[in-house]
Design a protein around this motif. Structure first.
Motif, PDB file in Angstrom:
ATOM      1  N   SER A  38       0.833  -1.212   0.000  1.00  0.00           N
ATOM      2  CA  SER A  38       0.000   0.000   0.000  1.00  0.00           C
ATOM      3  C   SER A  38       0.862   1.254   0.000  1.00  0.00           C
ATOM      4  O   SER A  38       0.605   2.210  -0.744  1.00  0.00           O
ATOM      5  N   ILE A  39       1.896   1.263   0.836  1.00  0.00           N
ATOM      6  CA  ILE A  39       2.789   2.426   0.915  1.00  0.00           C
ATOM      7  C   ILE A  39       3.556   2.585  -0.389  1.00  0.00           C
ATOM      8  O   ILE A  39       3.684   3.692  -0.915  1.00  0.00           O
ATOM      9  N   THR A  40       4.055   1.475  -0.938  1.00  0.00           N
ATOM     10  CA  THR A  40       4.806   1.531  -2.192  1.00  0.00           C
ATOM     11  C   THR A  40       3.949   2.077  -3.324  1.00  0.00           C
ATOM     12  O   THR A  40       4.390   2.944  -4.095  1.00  0.00           O
ATOM     13  N   LEU A  41       2.723   1.595  -3.461  1.00  0.00           N
ATOM     14  CA  LEU A  41       1.844   2.072  -4.536  1.00  0.00           C
ATOM     15  C   LEU A  41       1.505   3.552  -4.373  1.00  0.00           C
ATOM     16  O   LEU A  41       1.485   4.301  -5.353  1.00  0.00           O
ATOM     17  N   ALA A  42       1.243   3.990  -3.142  1.00  0.00           N
ATOM     18  CA  ALA A  42       0.950   5.406  -2.907  1.00  0.00           C
ATOM     19  C   ALA A  42       2.175   6.269  -3.218  1.00  0.00           C
ATOM     20  O   ALA A  42       2.057   7.355  -3.795  1.00  0.00           O
ATOM     21  N   LEU A  43       3.377   5.786  -2.856  1.00  0.00           N
ATOM     22  CA  LEU A  43       4.612   6.517  -3.136  1.00  0.00           C
ATOM     23  C   LEU A  43       4.853   6.617  -4.644  1.00  0.00           C
ATOM     24  O   LEU A  43       5.194   7.691  -5.151  1.00  0.00           O
ATOM     25  N   ILE A  44       4.659   5.527  -5.368  1.00  0.00           N
ATOM     26  CA  ILE A  44       4.843   5.545  -6.823  1.00  0.00           C
ATOM     27  C   ILE A  44       3.855   6.506  -7.478  1.00  0.00           C
ATOM     28  O   ILE A  44       4.217   7.282  -8.365  1.00  0.00           O
ATOM     29  N   ASP A  45       2.604   6.490  -7.037  1.00  0.00           N
ATOM     30  CA  ASP A  45       1.598   7.412  -7.568  1.00  0.00           C
ATOM     31  C   ASP A  45       2.019   8.864  -7.331  1.00  0.00           C
ATOM     32  O   ASP A  45       1.944   9.702  -8.231  1.00  0.00           O
ATOM     33  N   PHE A  46       2.483   9.159  -6.103  1.00  0.00           N
ATOM     34  CA  PHE A  46       2.937  10.505  -5.763  1.00  0.00           C
ATOM     35  C   PHE A  46       4.118  10.918  -6.642  1.00  0.00           C
ATOM     36  O   PHE A  46       4.136  12.020  -7.199  1.00  0.00           O
TER      37      PHE A  46
END
Length: 189
Positions: A146-154
């Motif tokens: 979840s954190i990785t996907l949110a970071l990549i999106d950002f």
């Protein structure tokens, strides 16, 4: 709470208001405010904990609990209440109250070192100043994903904004360079 035998916080607040924030508590508040303004270790920023609605207008993606390894000598695992939003990860004590720490995605370089054991998934968040913050979560919770996907999106959104900004600057510079040339051509016989 009344009747619990614990001292009430209200008389302390009233006295502090009478003093105008002076004295030890006022100095401590000023120091905490300076610390929050300057940021703190690992890119974590201290924010007042008044609830998710008061933190920012950023959309909350996920809420739950993680364990963070302390930076102390014994490196104990401490449970943290976590709120993942589109632009940051907020950590606070699971009991609530107190101060929360906010790790903005602009200060995170990557999520690294994912290791699975029987019960936990261990992962490390690497900040832009190369500091590492270790976390663990139950294997089925998938917080690292979840954190990785949110970071990549950002990071993708930031890259698109940077590209558009550079493209806009290049267009404006090109228009300024073309204007004098056009004038010269118009004057030429």
């Amino acid at each position: 709470p009344p009747g619990s035998g614990a001292p009430s916080v209200e008389p302390q607040r009233q006295q502090q208001q009478k003093l105008g924030g002076e004295g030890w508590s006022g100095a401590r508040q000023e120091a905490q405010g300076a610390k929050a303004a300057a940021g703190s270790v690992w890119g974590l920023r201290t924010v007042a904990m008044k609830g998710p609605a008061s933190w920012s207008s950023s959309e909350v993606i996920r809420e739950g609990e993680l364990e963070k390894r302390s930076a102390s000598l014994f490196q104990l695992w401490k449970k943290k209440a976590v709120v993942l939003s589109k632009d940051s990860l907020r950590l606070s004590s699971p009991e609530g109250g107190g101060k929360a720490k906010e790790l903005r995605f602009g200060a995170i370089q990557k999520v690294d070192c994912v290791e699975r054991t029987g019960k936990y998934v261990y992962f490390t968040i690497v900040t832009t100043d190369r500091r590492e913050i270790d976390f663990r979560c139950p294997g089925e919770s998938c917080w690292n994903a979840s954190i990785t996907l949110a970071l990549i999106d950002f990071q993708n959104k930031r890259a698109v904004q940077d590209f558009r900004s550079r493209q806009g600057q290049a267009g404006r510079e090109g228009a300024e360079d073309d204007a004098p040339r056009d004038r010269r051509l118009a004057r030429a016989p």
